[in-house]
Design an enzyme around this catalytic site. Structure first.
Site, PDB file in Angstrom:
ATOM      1  N   LYS A   1       0.838  -1.216   0.000  1.00 54.75           N
ATOM      2  CA  LYS A   1       0.000   0.000   0.000  1.00 54.75           C
ATOM      3  C   LYS A   1       0.863   1.253   0.000  1.00 54.75           C
ATOM      4  O   LYS A   1       0.362   2.376   0.039  1.00 54.75           O
ATOM      5  CB  LYS A   1      -0.908   0.023   1.227  1.00 54.75           C
ATOM      6  CG  LYS A   1      -2.030  -0.983   1.220  1.00 54.75           C
ATOM      7  CD  LYS A   1      -3.155  -0.628   2.201  1.00 54.75           C
ATOM      8  CE  LYS A   1      -2.806  -0.722   3.642  1.00 54.75           C
ATOM      9  NZ  LYS A   1      -3.971  -0.570   4.525  1.00 54.75           N
TER      10      LYS A   1
ATOM     11  N   LYS B   1       2.727   2.076   2.471  1.00 57.36           N
ATOM     12  CA  LYS B   1       2.700   2.597   3.843  1.00 57.36           C
ATOM     13  C   LYS B   1       3.739   1.851   4.667  1.00 57.36           C
ATOM     14  O   LYS B   1       3.976   0.667   4.463  1.00 57.36           O
ATOM     15  CB  LYS B   1       1.331   2.332   4.488  1.00 57.36           C
ATOM     16  CG  LYS B   1       0.217   3.265   4.059  1.00 57.36           C
ATOM     17  CD  LYS B   1      -1.008   3.052   4.981  1.00 57.36           C
ATOM     18  CE  LYS B   1      -1.895   4.267   4.999  1.00 57.36           C
ATOM     19  NZ  LYS B   1      -3.005   4.163   5.954  1.00 57.36           N
TER      20      LYS B   1
HETATM   21  N1  C2G Z   1     -10.395   6.854   9.591  1.00 56.14           N
HETATM   22  C1  C2G Z   1     -11.359   7.757  10.010  1.00 56.14           C
HETATM   23  N2  C2G Z   1     -10.975   9.003  10.374  1.00 56.14           N
HETATM   24  C2  C2G Z   1      -9.670   9.367  10.339  1.00 56.14           C
HETATM   25  C3  C2G Z   1      -8.691   8.444   9.945  1.00 56.14           C
HETATM   26  C4  C2G Z   1      -9.075   7.171   9.562  1.00 56.14           C
HETATM   27  O1  C2G Z   1     -12.572   7.443  10.045  1.00 56.14           O
HETATM   28  N3  C2G Z   1      -9.345  10.633  10.714  1.00 56.14           N
HETATM   29  C5  C2G Z   1     -10.833   5.506   9.185  1.00 56.14           C
HETATM   30  C6  C2G Z   1     -10.501   5.197   7.725  1.00 56.14           C
HETATM   31  O2  C2G Z   1     -11.501   5.737   6.869  1.00 56.14           O
HETATM   32  C7  C2G Z   1     -10.504   3.670   7.721  1.00 56.14           C
HETATM   33  C8  C2G Z   1      -9.991   3.327   9.133  1.00 56.14           C
HETATM   34  O3  C2G Z   1     -10.139   4.520   9.926  1.00 56.14           O
HETATM   35  O4  C2G Z   1     -11.828   3.182   7.564  1.00 56.14           O
HETATM   36  C9  C2G Z   1      -8.552   2.873   9.144  1.00 56.14           C
HETATM   37  O5  C2G Z   1      -7.777   3.895   8.538  1.00 56.14           O
HETATM   38  P1  C2G Z   1      -6.286   3.503   8.050  1.00 56.14           P
HETATM   39  O6  C2G Z   1      -5.574   2.805   9.147  1.00 56.14           O
HETATM   40  O7  C2G Z   1      -5.695   4.726   7.418  1.00 56.14           O
HETATM   41  O8  C2G Z   1      -6.624   2.417   6.952  1.00 56.14           O
HETATM   42  P2  C2G Z   1      -6.266   2.468   5.377  1.00 56.14           P
HETATM   43  O9  C2G Z   1      -4.834   2.734   5.197  1.00 56.14           O
HETATM   44  O10 C2G Z   1      -7.264   3.360   4.766  1.00 56.14           O
HETATM   45  O11 C2G Z   1      -6.469   0.928   4.951  1.00 56.14           O
HETATM   46  O12 C2G Z   1      -8.320  -2.634   2.435  1.00 56.14           O
HETATM   47  C10 C2G Z   1      -8.576  -1.376   3.048  1.00 56.14           C
HETATM   48  C11 C2G Z   1      -7.307  -0.784   3.624  1.00 56.14           C
HETATM   49  O13 C2G Z   1      -6.652  -1.712   4.477  1.00 56.14           O
HETATM   50  C12 C2G Z   1      -7.647   0.480   4.408  1.00 56.14           C
END
Ligand code: C2G
Length: 129
Positions: A44, A46
């Site tokens: 990803k 990351k």
């Molecule tokens: N999130 C949120 N508000 C934020 C930050 C994150 O609601 N300020 C939510 C994101 O929308 C997501 C969840 O928290 O639903 C996890 O965010 P991340 O750890 O950034 O996940 P991501 O990198 O988006 O990975 O297959 C899907 C991926 O694994 C998602």
């Protein structure tokens, strides 16, 4: 029992993550969280500060999280929905529409993201201390 499923990296767990998980759990009776492995994070683009094992431990400590499983690849979602008998798939709305293909297998719901907080922002702000 209504089973909910969500995915994410959840590195440096913050308010936005917790509010997402609490809202997701409140939409059902059981929440499974698929947490991106360190190897999948590399795919990803990351790099987590916290290892998968520690992100799993932290999430399992939350009362709103019932089960944590590994997310190894983009393509595992349909299999997970079937294998874990999921009724509702939930993600933050930064993913709006991206997982609508799951509507053939379960309900799909996108929740508003929490503004003003992100793991990236935390890392940047810490550099300025
Ligand atoms: N999130 C949120 N508000 C934020 C930050 C994150 O609601 N300020 C939510 C994101 O929308 C997501 C969840 O928290 O639903 C996890 O965010 P991340 O750890 O950034 O996940 P991501 O990198 O988006 O990975 O297959 C899907 C991926 O694994 C998602």
């Amino acid at each position: 029992m209504k089973k909910v499923l969500t995915y994410g990296t959840f590195d440096l767990l913050h308010k936005g993550h917790v509010l997402l998980l609490q809202r997701a759990r409140a939409l059902g009776d059981h929440l499974t969280v698929a947490v991106s492995t360190d190897q999948f994070n590399a795919l990803k683009g990351k790099k987590s500060y916290t290892s998968w094992e520690d992100r799993k431990l932290i999430l399992e400590a939350l009362s709103c999280v019932d089960e944590v499983i590994p997310e190894n690849e983009w393509e595992q979602k349909i299999k997970d929905v079937k294998e874990y008998d999921i009724d509702l798939f939930v993600m933050g709305d930064d993913w709006e529409g991206k997982f609508d293909f799951l509507k053939d297998y379960c309900q799909v719901y996108y929740l508003p993201r929490t503004a003003g907080i992100s793991t990236t922002k935390i890392k940047q702000d810490l550099k300025e201390i």
